[in-house]
Motif scaffolding. Structure first.
Motif, PDB file in Angstrom:
ATOM      1  N   GLU A   1       0.814  -1.224   0.000  1.00 26.34           N
ATOM      2  CA  GLU A   1       0.000   0.000   0.000  1.00 26.34           C
ATOM      3  C   GLU A   1       0.845   1.271   0.000  1.00 26.34           C
ATOM      4  N   ALA A   2       1.920   1.297   0.779  1.00 19.48           N
ATOM      5  CA  ALA A   2       2.753   2.505   0.829  1.00 19.48           C
ATOM      6  C   ALA A   2       3.374   2.796  -0.528  1.00 19.48           C
ATOM      7  N   GLU A   3       3.909   1.758  -1.193  1.00 19.30           N
ATOM      8  CA  GLU A   3       4.514   1.949  -2.518  1.00 19.30           C
ATOM      9  C   GLU A   3       3.470   2.344  -3.556  1.00 19.30           C
ATOM     10  N   ARG A   4       2.302   1.715  -3.507  1.00 18.88           N
ATOM     11  CA  ARG A   4       1.242   2.050  -4.462  1.00 18.88           C
ATOM     12  C   ARG A   4       0.742   3.479  -4.228  1.00 18.88           C
ATOM     13  N   GLN A   5       0.670   3.890  -2.977  1.00 21.70           N
ATOM     14  CA  GLN A   5       0.227   5.245  -2.651  1.00 21.70           C
ATOM     15  C   GLN A   5       1.217   6.279  -3.185  1.00 21.70           C
ATOM     16  N   ARG A   6       2.481   6.051  -3.005  1.00 21.78           N
ATOM     17  CA  ARG A   6       3.534   6.989  -3.402  1.00 21.78           C
ATOM     18  C   ARG A   6       3.711   7.001  -4.914  1.00 21.78           C
ATOM     19  N   GLY A   7       3.725   5.838  -5.531  1.00 22.58           N
ATOM     20  CA  GLY A   7       3.876   5.752  -6.981  1.00 22.58           C
ATOM     21  C   GLY A   7       5.011   6.598  -7.512  1.00 22.58           C
ATOM     22  N   LEU A   8       4.708   7.387  -8.526  1.00 18.89           N
ATOM     23  CA  LEU A   8       5.721   8.242  -9.155  1.00 18.89           C
ATOM     24  C   LEU A   8       5.557   9.713  -8.773  1.00 18.89           C
ATOM     25  N   MET A   9       4.938   9.961  -7.605  1.00 13.29           N
ATOM     26  CA  MET A   9       4.802  11.339  -7.132  1.00 13.29           C
ATOM     27  C   MET A   9       6.178  11.987  -6.978  1.00 13.29           C
ATOM     28  N   TYR A  10       6.235  13.262  -7.342  1.00 14.48           N
ATOM     29  CA  TYR A  10       7.421  14.092  -7.153  1.00 14.48           C
ATOM     30  C   TYR A  10       8.649  13.589  -7.904  1.00 14.48           C
ATOM     31  N   ARG A  11       8.464  12.777  -8.905  1.00 16.27           N
ATOM     32  CA  ARG A  11       9.595  12.184  -9.626  1.00 16.27           C
ATOM     33  C   ARG A  11       9.811  12.874 -10.968  1.00 16.27           C
ATOM     34  N   PRO A  12      11.035  12.874 -11.455  1.00 14.92           N
ATOM     35  CA  PRO A  12      11.304  13.432 -12.785  1.00 14.92           C
ATOM     36  C   PRO A  12      10.693  12.517 -13.858  1.00 14.92           C
ATOM     37  N   PRO A  13      10.589  13.000 -15.084  1.00 14.15           N
ATOM     38  CA  PRO A  13      10.027  12.160 -16.154  1.00 14.15           C
ATOM     39  C   PRO A  13      10.791  10.838 -16.282  1.00 14.15           C
ATOM     40  N   LEU A  14      10.056   9.794 -16.622  1.00 15.05           N
ATOM     41  CA  LEU A  14      10.658   8.476 -16.813  1.00 15.05           C
ATOM     42  C   LEU A  14      11.462   8.431 -18.112  1.00 15.05           C
ATOM     43  N   ALA A  15      12.532   7.668 -18.099  1.00 15.67           N
ATOM     44  CA  ALA A  15      13.276   7.394 -19.329  1.00 15.67           C
ATOM     45  C   ALA A  15      12.437   6.458 -20.205  1.00 15.67           C
ATOM     46  N   ASP A  16      12.773   6.385 -21.475  1.00 13.21           N
ATOM     47  CA  ASP A  16      12.011   5.566 -22.422  1.00 13.21           C
ATOM     48  C   ASP A  16      11.916   4.101 -22.027  1.00 13.21           C
ATOM     49  N   ASP A  17      12.928   3.589 -21.329  1.00 16.47           N
ATOM     50  CA  ASP A  17      12.962   2.165 -20.999  1.00 16.47           C
ATOM     51  C   ASP A  17      12.612   1.877 -19.540  1.00 16.47           C
ATOM     52  N   ARG A  18      11.963   2.840 -18.863  1.00 17.85           N
ATOM     53  CA  ARG A  18      11.632   2.691 -17.444  1.00 17.85           C
ATOM     54  C   ARG A  18      10.133   2.747 -17.221  1.00 17.85           C
ATOM     55  N   GLY A  19       9.702   2.211 -16.083  1.00 22.69           N
ATOM     56  CA  GLY A  19       8.296   2.256 -15.718  1.00 22.69           C
ATOM     57  C   GLY A  19       8.107   1.820 -14.286  1.00 22.69           C
ATOM     58  N   MET A  20       6.843   1.775 -13.881  1.00 25.14           N
ATOM     59  CA  MET A  20       6.489   1.268 -12.560  1.00 25.14           C
ATOM     60  C   MET A  20       5.298   0.340 -12.731  1.00 25.14           C
ATOM     61  N   LEU A  21       5.424  -0.874 -12.168  1.00 26.64           N
ATOM     62  CA  LEU A  21       4.355  -1.865 -12.205  1.00 26.64           C
ATOM     63  C   LEU A  21       3.718  -1.955 -10.830  1.00 26.64           C
ATOM     64  N   PHE A  22       2.427  -1.590 -10.773  1.00 24.76           N
ATOM     65  CA  PHE A  22       1.655  -1.693  -9.543  1.00 24.76           C
ATOM     66  C   PHE A  22       0.987  -3.062  -9.532  1.00 24.76           C
ATOM     67  N   GLN A  23       1.202  -3.805  -8.452  1.00 28.07           N
ATOM     68  CA  GLN A  23       0.654  -5.159  -8.330  1.00 28.07           C
ATOM     69  C   GLN A  23      -0.396  -5.182  -7.232  1.00 28.07           C
ATOM     70  N   PHE A  24      -1.569  -5.728  -7.574  1.00 26.82           N
ATOM     71  CA  PHE A  24      -2.673  -5.832  -6.631  1.00 26.82           C
ATOM     72  C   PHE A  24      -3.008  -7.300  -6.412  1.00 26.82           C
ATOM     73  N   PRO A  25      -3.401  -7.676  -5.184  1.00 25.60           N
ATOM     74  CA  PRO A  25      -3.696  -9.084  -4.894  1.00 25.60           C
ATOM     75  C   PRO A  25      -4.940  -9.603  -5.606  1.00 25.60           C
ATOM     76  N   GLU A  26      -5.888  -8.726  -5.934  1.00 26.62           N
ATOM     77  CA  GLU A  26      -7.136  -9.141  -6.575  1.00 26.62           C
ATOM     78  C   GLU A  26      -7.371  -8.319  -7.828  1.00 26.62           C
ATOM     79  N   ALA A  27      -7.950  -8.957  -8.841  1.00 26.52           N
ATOM     80  CA  ALA A  27      -8.351  -8.235 -10.048  1.00 26.52           C
ATOM     81  C   ALA A  27      -9.691  -7.570  -9.777  1.00 26.52           C
ATOM     82  N   GLU A  28      -9.733  -6.263  -9.927  1.00 21.75           N
ATOM     83  CA  GLU A  28     -10.955  -5.497  -9.752  1.00 21.75           C
ATOM     84  C   GLU A  28     -10.810  -4.199 -10.529  1.00 21.75           C
ATOM     85  N   GLU A  29     -11.896  -3.448 -10.622  1.00 16.42           N
ATOM     86  CA  GLU A  29     -11.842  -2.143 -11.264  1.00 16.42           C
ATOM     87  C   GLU A  29     -10.819  -1.298 -10.501  1.00 16.42           C
ATOM     88  N   GLN A  30      -9.865  -0.738 -11.218  1.00 13.52           N
ATOM     89  CA  GLN A  30      -8.854   0.135 -10.622  1.00 13.52           C
ATOM     90  C   GLN A  30      -9.106   1.563 -11.083  1.00 13.52           C
TER      91      GLN A  30
END
Length: 161
Positions: free
Chosen positions: A59-88
């Motif tokens: 939850e802490a990592e998902r809450q923070r995400g990419l807040m306050y971060r510089p733009p991502l490089a072309d080959d970078r990203g963030m994968l948010f993982q949830f225990p259950e499939a539901e409407e996000q």
């Protein structure tokens, strides 16, 4: 409204406090504030496109995400993982650069893509289907690799690596 969005609204101050701690030293990645990364691929009509992604699986990592971060490089990203499939539903609160938000089903298939999400916006961006994975890339990157709903994301989280 997903748990992430409810949590985001109810714990905004918590997220701000965490973000202040997140801007510290480099934890193995090449961008400021980036943590350890894992390989992930998106298979589109134009081929297999590989990225290094940070994993947000609590939850802490998902809450923070990419807040306050510089733009991502072309080959970078963030994968948010949830225990259950539901409407996000995600938002761009305190996220200063545009992102593409890819909502992903448990089998790794892209359900929907929110392209070039508006920086710093509090407007909810729904998945329009049950997703247990959400991938954030630099705004415009999904179009550059011709990613579309139905394309496959390959990563161990989806059991297809």
């Amino acid at each position: 409204m997903s748990g992430v969005l409810r949590l985001a609204f109810s714990t905004a101050f918590f997220g701000l406090a965490l973000a202040g701690c997140a801007g510290g030293g480099d934890s193995g990645g090449s961008q400021a504030g980036e943590g350890p990364t894992e390989a992930l691929a998106i298979v589109t009509d134009t081929g297999r496109h590989t990225f290094q992604v940070e994993i947000a699986d609590d939850e802490a990592e998902r809450q923070r995400g990419l807040m306050y971060r510089p733009p991502l490089a072309d080959d970078r990203g963030m994968l948010f993982q949830f225990p259950e499939a539901e409407e996000q539903s995600f938002w761009m609160h305190n996220t200063p650069s545009s992102l593409d938000i890819l909502y992903i089903a448990p089998d790794g298939r892209i359900i929907s893509i929110a392209r070039n999400a508006t920086p710093n916006s509090d407007t909810p961006i729904p998945s329009n289907g049950a997703a247990n994975g959400v991938l954030e890339l630099r705004g415009g990157r999904a179009a550059e690799i011709s990613a579309d709903p139905g394309d496959q994301v390959v990563h161990s989280f989806f059991g297809n690596d």
